[in-house]
Design an enzyme around this catalytic site. Structure first.
Site, PDB file in Angstrom:
ATOM      1  N   CYS A 258      -2.108   4.062  -8.541  1.00 44.39           N
ATOM      2  CA  CYS A 258      -1.447   5.375  -8.537  1.00 44.39           C
ATOM      3  C   CYS A 258      -0.355   5.486  -7.476  1.00 44.39           C
ATOM      4  O   CYS A 258       0.791   5.831  -7.792  1.00 44.39           O
ATOM      5  CB  CYS A 258      -2.487   6.484  -8.394  1.00 44.39           C
ATOM      6  N   HIS A 306      -6.103  10.327  -5.388  1.00 43.65           N
ATOM      7  CA  HIS A 306      -5.275  10.019  -6.564  1.00 43.65           C
ATOM      8  C   HIS A 306      -4.011  10.866  -6.552  1.00 43.65           C
ATOM      9  O   HIS A 306      -4.034  12.035  -6.176  1.00 43.65           O
ATOM     10  CB  HIS A 306      -6.078  10.300  -7.843  1.00 43.65           C
ATOM     11  N   HIS A 318       1.347   9.391 -14.284  1.00 42.79           N
ATOM     12  CA  HIS A 318       0.529   8.720 -13.265  1.00 42.79           C
ATOM     13  C   HIS A 318      -0.040   7.423 -13.822  1.00 42.79           C
ATOM     14  O   HIS A 318      -0.045   7.179 -15.033  1.00 42.79           O
ATOM     15  CB  HIS A 318      -0.619   9.634 -12.800  1.00 42.79           C
TER      16      HIS A 318
END
Length: 342
Positions: A258, A306, A318
């Protein structure tokens, strides 16, 4: 020889106890021989998702440890280069001081008054003595410089050793986190491998259905939103990565985690971001969810787990987790925590 005694018969209570124990053992054996009930596809899916989520924290810790290790190694390499340069200077000083020291050694054993008395030309001797005095001052000055540089070199080597030791500590920490992540991923793979082909088809269909409901299956091939300038350049890069696999610890070009994706996207726009989710969160200027603009970095769950990039219209791009590819999702598909602007 003593008489042989007949064994004493067990009492009724003992016989009853043994019979009960035997029966219980038989029952337990029968139960332990039965296979554990096989988890359903939904149970496997839920457990796999949980394992992947548990792996995200150690992944970011691994990234941070690796980043710190690289930084320390670079510092140590520079320090070693500086130590080598200082050693060269010391060697050159020694070469210059050597002849002066040798001359002093050759003449140093005779008292100057005796040398004057023995000299055939006292005036010449006095001139030479004056010159020797000046040489002695230069020699003392050179020796002082040499000693100073030797102290600097010793300190430089001490600092280099400390950096190398610290780099090794971070390398060990990264290796431990790597093992932790791999253990989670191995457990997830084992669960998936336990499914039959039919069950795997059902699992894939369920994930595709969820993606369609979330709106991730209709992502455009290129960004055509309202962003401009560097934000548009970053989003153009991110959109070009759609469909590429998530891989923990990866920063491209073939796969990303990420923070690897957000960092690479903004790097393509000429903006350097730190490596980890936490570092990117700390470095960015915070903006409220209602004030987000395309290109802003979104953090879900907390400031360490994240992140992704806002693309506009309530959606984000993402790199999700192992087993999935870079995708576009609604911002509220995960618990929103914060947003920042690089």
């Amino acid at each position: 020889m003593g008489a042989h005694r007949r064994p004493k018969s067990p009492g009724r209570a003992r016989i009853t106890t043994l019979s009960f124990a035997a029966g219980a053992f038989t029952l337990l054996s029968a139960q332990s021989g039965q296979a554990e009930p096989k988890p359903t596809v939904e149970e496997v899916r839920a457990e796999v998702e949980e394992l992947y989520e548990e792996a995200t924290g150690p992944t970011e810790e691994y990234n941070a440890a690796r980043e710190r290790q690289r930084g320390l190694q670079e510092e140590a390499d520079k320090a070693q280069d500086e130590a080598a340069r200082q050693q060269q200077e010391i060697n050159e000083l020694r070469d210059r001081i050597g002849p002066l020291a040798a001359e002093q050694y050759r003449n140093g054993g005779i008292d100057p008054s005796v040398q004057l008395a023995l000299s055939a030309d006292p005036d010449e001797y006095l001139r030479e003595a004056e010159l020797a005095d000046r040489v002695g001052h230069r020699q003392a000055s050179a020796l002082s410089v040499l000693q100073g540089k030797q102290r600097e070199l010793a300190q430089q080597r001490k600092e280099t050793s400390a950096k190398l030791r610290e780099a090794e500590e971070f390398r060990t920490a990264a290796a431990e986190k790597k093992n932790e992540v791999q253990a989670k991923l191995t457990e997830a793979r084992q669960l998936l491998n336990s499914l039959t082909a039919e069950e795997r088809v059902r699992l894939d269909a369920a994930e595709e259905r969820d993606a369609a409901e979330a709106g991730t299956s209709d992502a455009a091939d290129s960004y055509d939103g309202p962003a401009s300038g560097r934000a548009k350049a970053a989003l153009d890069f991110a959109y070009a990565q759609l469909g590429k696999p998530y891989e923990w610890g990866a920063t491209g070009p073939d796969s990303f985690d990420c923070s690897g994706l957000t960092g690479a996207a903004w790097s393509a726009a000429g903006v350097s971001l730190p490596r980890t989710v936490k570092q990117q969160y700390d470095a960015g200027r915070k903006v409220g969810q209602a004030d987000m603009q395309p290109g802003d970095i979104i953090y879900w769950y907390n400031d360490t787990q994240h992140n992704g990039m806002y693309v506009g219209d309530g959606k984000a791009i993402h790199a999700p987790r192992t087993g999935k590819n870079v995708e576009i999702v609604p911002v509220d598909s995960m618990p929103f925590y914060a947003a920042s602007r690089p």
